[in-house]
Structure formats: structure tokens, C-alpha cells
Design an enzyme around this catalytic site. Structure first.
Site, PDB file in Angstrom:
ATOM      1  N   ARG A 136      44.175  13.319  18.266  1.00  0.00           N
ATOM      2  CA  ARG A 136      43.952  14.392  17.314  1.00  0.00           C
ATOM      3  C   ARG A 136      45.226  15.297  17.085  1.00  0.00           C
ATOM      4  NH1 ARG A 136      41.129  11.627  15.355  1.00  0.00           N
ATOM      5  NH2 ARG A 136      38.875  11.638  14.592  1.00  0.00           N
TER       6      ARG A 136
ATOM      7  N   HIS B 203      48.368   6.555  12.071  1.00  0.00           N
ATOM      8  CA  HIS B 203      46.789   7.063  12.252  1.00  0.00           C
ATOM      9  C   HIS B 203      46.079   5.402  12.169  1.00  0.00           C
ATOM     10  CE1 HIS B 203      43.411  10.188  13.191  1.00  0.00           C
ATOM     11  NE2 HIS B 203      43.570   9.154  13.439  1.00  0.00           N
TER      12      HIS B 203
ATOM     13  N   GLU C 117      47.794  15.256   7.485  1.00  0.00           N
ATOM     14  CA  GLU C 117      47.512  13.728   7.453  1.00  0.00           C
ATOM     15  C   GLU C 117      47.948  14.101   6.245  1.00  0.00           C
ATOM     16  OE1 GLU C 117      45.629  11.796  10.329  1.00  0.00           O
ATOM     17  OE2 GLU C 117      46.211  12.021  12.073  1.00  0.00           O
TER      18      GLU C 117
END
Length: 323
Positions: A238, A286, A267
Site C-alpha cells: 500500500r 498498481h 492513485e
């Protein structure tokens, strides 16, 4: 017909895979726009939430979802969920634990090797016609003998540790729960009872833990200073585990030799993201857990859980329930 609301926006092949995974007797709706306002509007007709992406499932969303019976994550992270509000509504939450662990583990290893071998820089030099074989080669490093310090030793962490054995790397780790002695012996793990005491031995620091209030920005100016000079930081967990401005400074002044991040503090990150400026930083969007195989498995596993819940087969999915 039961309605499943997908709380993100898919298009193209991802959307086709989502639709094909939908069980008979259900319909699935993905967002036309990945906004909180659109999510609130669509929530009113949903019997189930299939949660992916970063849009928060907060109190306002829940208040506009009177028919909601169950929340299913495509993955395992819960930082987008308002846990207190969900508990107050008494809505069960299920996750897809371990479903994309292989994909994330492979991505982690790829990022580690790419940093050690300086692949982005070498690729760019070669494309520009700079054939600096020896001069460049001696700036790269091998994984064998390096100490990889891992934060978290769950499904992904154990797979990474297993892969690292083949390269002759040494693995140390810290976690809120220590692994059984048999697992430590099988994977060659050495346990540290705190993050800060582990940092000075790390050649490579890799994150594999969930985000909590307690560990937010655990890698910051103070803890970065405890890493040895030339260390590498890898994050496939994370983004908010790391303070990006402090990481930037440690990379800019040469204290760290490189970093590879698949997850980011914000993000998608903005154009002024400081880490974009550095050529010793590898950034991916990601995607660590989103190989074709993992994506299919995630969607199918999530839909199977929804179907089992609808049919009352709760004993089959009890191990995947977190609320």
C-alpha cells in the site's frame, strides 16, 4: 434478478471478463464514471457491491444503498471501506485472500531484479547507442547473498521468500504475527520483533503488509535514515506505508540506490509527483496483482462468493469473511 454494483470503471477486455464472470440470475453494473457521485447514484439498486478501485465505500454510499446485502472485495485490501459504518449497518464483508498472491510475488521479484540490474537506465542507454558494457555492468548488482527485509509475511510474503531462496538471497522479516518455526526453517526466515531494528541489516526493503492507522508512513525521514547506504526500497503493498517526499530526499541525496513502487500515496498520482523525476525509481500503476491469470481468478472467486452467499452456502465462504 439480483444486481451487483462494481464500484469502479472497467472498459474493453477487463469489462468483458467482468461480465463473463457474472453468475446466472445476476446482473452486474460497472460505473460509467469512476466518481463518488456516480457511485452514490448507482448504489440505490444494488443487492451486492463488488468493490475494486479506490472509491471510498463510506457512510454516504451506504445510506444510499438500502438493498445492500453483502460487500465483496476483488482483492484483500480494505482501506477504501468505512469499517465503522459497515459494522453499524451489519453488512458482511468478504475478501479474496491469496487469489493474486502469485502475481504480486512475481511482480515484487521483477522489481527487485530490475533495481539491482538498473534495467530502466541500461535500456535507455542502449537505445541511445551508448554501448558502455563494462562501465555500466559494474554498477549493477546480484541478488545472491543480499539481505531482503520483508514487512509482512502473509500469502504474498511467503511466496516471495520462497522465490528468493532460488537466488541465494537471505530473508529477514517482521510481522505482527510470527510464523511457525517450521515455516521459518523451510523458507530460511529470520524474525525481527520490530521494524526499526530490522532496517539496518536490509540491502532490500520490501513491503507486504496491509495499511493501518498504526503503520501509515512507517517509512519516513527517521526510519529511512536507519537503512544502510545503497539500500533499495520496493513496495507492492500500500502506497501510504511510505512518505513519498522523505523517500524522494533519501534517493536524491544518494542514501538509497533505488526504489520500485507499484503502489503510491495517491492513485492515480498527479503530474507533480516528485518521484517521477528520478531515474533510479521504477513506477508501475498498481498492476502487481493483475496478470491475466490473476484477474480472471479474482473476478471468478469474487462472483463465486456472491453466489454462495445468495444461496446460503455460508459455511463454504466463512474463511473469507472479515466482517
Amino acid at each position: 434478478m439480483r444486481k451487483i454494483l462494481h464500484t469502479a470503471r472497467y472498459t474493453g477486455v477487463p469489462l468483458e471478463l467482468l461480465m463473463s464472470a457474472c453468475p446466472h440470475g445476476f446482473s452486474v453494473k460497472t460505473l460509467d464514471e469512476a466518481t463518488h457521485e456516480q457511485l452514490i447514484r448507482e448504489a440505490s439498486m444494488a443487492d451486492y457491491f463488488l468493490v475494486s478501485g479506490r472509491l471510498p465505500i463510506d457512510r454516504t454510499v451506504l445510506e444510499n444503498a438500502p438493498k445492500l446485502r453483502m460487500i465483496q472485495r476483488t482483492g484483500v485490501g480494505t482501506d477504501m471501506l468505512d469499517i465503522d459504518a459497515i459494522k453499524q449497518r451489519g453488512i458482511p464483508v468478504y475478501v479474496n485472500a491469496g487469489i493474486n498472491a502469485q502475481s504480486v510475488a512475481e511482480h515484487t521479484l521483477t522489481l527487485i531484479l530490475a533495481c539491482l540490474k538498473r534495467l530502466p537506465q541500461v535500456n535507455q542507454q542502449t537505445r541511445q547507442g551508448e554501448w558502455k558494457k563494462q562501465l555500466t555492468g559494474v554498477t549493477t548488482r546480484e541478488l545472491k547473498g543480499k539481505i531482503v527485509a520483508m514487512v509482512g509475511m502473509g500469502n504474498i510474503g511467503r511466496l516471495v521468500a520462497q522465490m528468493l531462496q532460488a537466488f541465494g538471497a537471505k530473508v529477514v522479516y517482521t510481522d505482527v504475527v510470527r510464523q511457525p518455526a517450521e515455516t521459518e526453517q523451510r523458507l530460511g526466515l529470520n524474525y525481527y520483533d520490530s521494524f526499526e531494528t530490522m532496517l539496518p541489516v536490509a540491502d532490500i526493503l520490501s513491503f507486504h503488509c496491509p495499511l493501518t492507522q498504526e503503520n501509515t508512513e512507517m517509512l519516513n525521514y527517521v526510519t529511512l535514515s536507519k537503512l544502510k547506504e545503497g539500500a533499495i526500497v520496493v513496495n507492492t503493498a500500500r502506497g501510504k506505508l511510505i512518505n513519498p517526499n522523505d523517500l524522494y530526499k533519501a534517493l536524491k541525496d544518494g542514501h538509497l540506490s533505488g526504489a520500485a513502487l507499484d503502489t503510491h500515496y495517491e492513485e492515480p498520482f498527479k503530474n507533480d509527483y516528485c518521484l517521477k523525476e528520478l531515474d533510479n525509481v521504477i513506477l508501475t500503476p498498481h498492476i502487481g496483482g493483475l496478470t491475466c491469470e490473476a484477474f480472471r481468478s479474482m473476478l471468478q472467486g469474487a462472483m463465486n462468493n456472491v453466489l454462495a452467499f445468495e444461496e446460503g452456502r455460508l459455511d463454504e465462504i466463512e474463511s473469507k469473511r472479515i466482517l
